[in-house]
Structures are given as C-alpha cells and as structure tokens.
Scaffold this active site. Structure first.
Site, PDB file in Angstrom:
ATOM      1  N   SER A 125       0.838  -1.196   0.000  1.00 44.39           N
ATOM      2  CA  SER A 125       0.000   0.000   0.000  1.00 44.39           C
ATOM      3  C   SER A 125       0.873   1.245   0.000  1.00 44.39           C
ATOM      4  O   SER A 125       1.969   1.257   0.574  1.00 44.39           O
ATOM      5  CB  SER A 125      -0.898   0.006   1.243  1.00 44.39           C
ATOM      6  OG  SER A 125      -1.522   1.261   1.418  1.00 44.39           O
ATOM      7  N   TYR A 150      -2.669  -0.297   9.994  1.00 44.76           N
ATOM      8  CA  TYR A 150      -2.796  -0.867   8.656  1.00 44.76           C
ATOM      9  C   TYR A 150      -1.503  -0.689   7.876  1.00 44.76           C
ATOM     10  O   TYR A 150      -0.980  -1.634   7.280  1.00 44.76           O
ATOM     11  CB  TYR A 150      -3.955  -0.198   7.913  1.00 44.76           C
ATOM     12  CG  TYR A 150      -3.995  -0.533   6.443  1.00 44.76           C
ATOM     13  CD1 TYR A 150      -4.359  -1.793   6.003  1.00 44.76           C
ATOM     14  CD2 TYR A 150      -3.656   0.424   5.490  1.00 44.76           C
ATOM     15  CE1 TYR A 150      -4.380  -2.106   4.649  1.00 44.76           C
ATOM     16  CE2 TYR A 150      -3.681   0.125   4.135  1.00 44.76           C
ATOM     17  CZ  TYR A 150      -4.032  -1.138   3.722  1.00 44.76           C
ATOM     18  OH  TYR A 150      -4.041  -1.444   2.389  1.00 44.76           O
TER      19      TYR A 150
END
Length: 321
Positions: A125, A150
């Site tokens: 990501s 995350y």
C-alpha cells in the site's frame, strides 16, 4: 498452470479475476466475504465481473483449509490481495489486521514456500510511506514511520516477503497501490462515499479543510500493473522486488469533488473537517521502476475514469444511494 487469487471477491481481486479469465488463464479464487462492508456487494461484484471463476469461501487464518486448497489446486502463481483494508478502521479493530494481514500473510508465505509456488505477487500500500516520504514517493524511500496499524502491517508484509526470498528462494513481488477507484469499488472509500452522498443530496465530510491531494488510480491501470508484475518476477539473487502502482498525478481533493459534481449534475454539500488520525496529506507515486520493469503506463485521468463511477453508483444503489 493455475493462478490462485486471494481476496477474489474484493474490488481489485474481482477485476483481476475477470482479466485473467478473459486471457484464458486457469483461475481459482478465495475470499472470506467478511462484513467489513456489505457482503452482498461482493457477491454482486463477482456475479457481474467474474461469474465463471471458482471462488472458495475461506479465511486466511484457516491454515488447514488453505493447505487443502493449495494441495488441490497446485497453483503455479499466487496473487495475494486478501487483507483487512482501511486506515481508519485499524484504529477501532486492530486485531482484525493482526489476524488477516500478519497471521494470514505468514500462512500464504509458508504455503507458497512448501508448495513450490513460482511467483507470489502481493498487495502492499502507498500508506507504508507514512511520515518519512517526500513526494513523489519512490520505492527507495524509508517506510519505517507509518501513520496507522494498517500501514505498519503492510510494511511488515514487505519485510516478511523479503525474508522468505532470502532464506527460501521464494520469488515475491510487492505492489504499493495508490488510492484505487472504479466501478464496483469499496463503499468505504472517497470515490463511492462522495458519489453516493452527492447523488442523494447528503453532505460530505472534507477532511483537512480540503487541503489534500491523492494519486487516484483507475482499477484498469492497477490490473494492468498486477498482470505486468506477475509476468516479470525478479531475476536477482534475492528475488524480492517492490513497485509503486499509481497514476503519478496527484489530484486536489476539491477538483476530485468537482468532477463528481459535474457527473452527478448536483452541487456537493461540503462540511469541512480537520485532519483525520492516520491520514496522509498528499500521495504521489514515482512509477518509473514499474515502467522500466514491465512497461507500466497508467492512462486513465479522473476526468475519464470518475464519471462512470458516479453512473455506476446511480444504477447499482438506485434510490438507496
């Protein structure tokens, strides 16, 4: 030669399955259809995009179930897209990220190692860049100051994959996605949240008083990047590599909203808010490494890619936008 796609009912996963099936590839998917957002959207997405693909209902933490699937399918490659997504949700439910993104990722690494998988392509990501990065974000910049759990789990995935490449010779490629959007997208992300709210006349929350930029990337460009990376594993001694997949063109949030307004034919009701914890002010991908490695060339500006998202929201959600 079978390709296993995890997270196959997800936004990117279903589009990848669609592209692989259209290319004549043998594809098997898995997804746990969790309730992070409405599982009916996932079922409808699969029915619309890849109904011919065999998608098993399976959780990444089910090691015995995964082992049986790998034994049955014997995948030559794995595209690992399954993960607990969402920056803000990681502040509320950290255990979901530990289970899926850490334990689940180790399970995939172990099975790829022991089952002789030729290439693991996995989703990282752009959030891994955190507070360390200076736009444009390049793969050589530090990723040791994440702004959310995350992001930390995705950075950890890259370290884990590197370790397995170093110790066991597993060919692995990590892809840092930059704000992916398109029809059948995730309803918790700004493209759908804003489109649905504008269509319904509801106010939208504009964080950091609108002073934000995002490298919005159309799902078709992301799929092209995934398939390009899949066919170009690293040839280095330690066969682990990482690529940015973005549009390398950051868009002002106010302009993004303006494109939605024009497509909807409705003015947005904006409620300006301070910065949200865990968010980043600006993202911008340096995509030169992917361009050199496999010809990655994103070609969809938001002025082209975003209006069909608004139209899809109007059609799919109807009066319930």
């Amino acid at each position: 030669m079978t390709i296993l796609v995890t997270g196959a009912a997800g936004f990117i996963g279903a589009h990848v399955c669609q592209a692989l099936a259209a290319a004549g590839q043998a594809v098997v998917g898995l997804d746990n259809y969790n309730d992070y957002y409405d599982p009916q959207i996932k079922r409808d997405r699969v029915a619309a995009l890849c109904p011919q693909v065999d998608i098993r209902v399976l959780d990444l933490t089910d090691r015995s179930g995964l082992d049986a699937l790998f034994e049955e399918v014997a995948p030559s490659a794995v595209i690992h897209l399954a993960a607990q997504a969402g920056v803000r949700y990681s502040l509320e439910n950290p255990q979901a990220y530990v289970d899926s993104n850490l334990t689940g990722f180790v399970n995939i690494l172990e099975l790829c190692r022991h089952r002789g998988v030729g290439h693991l392509v996995y989703a990282s990501s752009s959030s891994v860049y955190g507070d360390s990065a200076t736009p444009p974000f390049s793969e050589d910049q530090r990723i040791d100051r994440p702004r959310s759990l995350y992001a930390a789990t995705k950075a950890a995935n890259e370290l884990m994959a590197y370790t397995y490449a170093q110790l066991f010779g597993l060919k692995a490629t990590g892809l840092r996605f930059f704000t992916v959007y398109g029809p059948w997208g995730r309803p918790d992300m700004a493209p759908l949240l804003f489109s649905r709210a504008v269509l319904a006349g509801r106010p939208i929350q504009v964080f950091n008083e609108g002073r934000m930029q995002r490298d919005f990337t159309h799902v078709s460009d992301i799929v092209a990047g995934i398939l390009g990376a899949l066919s170009h594993p690293s040839t280095e001694t330690i066969a682990h590599q990482v690529f940015n997949l973005g549009n390398h063109t950051p868009i002002e949030l106010e302009h993004f909203i303006g494109v939605i307004e024009a497509a909807a034919g409705v003015a947005a009701r904006k409620v300006y808010k301070p910065m949200q914890p865990g968010d980043m002010v600006r993202t911008m991908a340096d995509t030169r490494r992917a361009e050199q490695a496999f010809g990655y060339a994103p070609s969809t500006p938001i002025e082209v890619g975003l209006p069909p998202v608004v139209a899809w929201c109007r059609e799919y959600f109807g009066q319930a936008v």
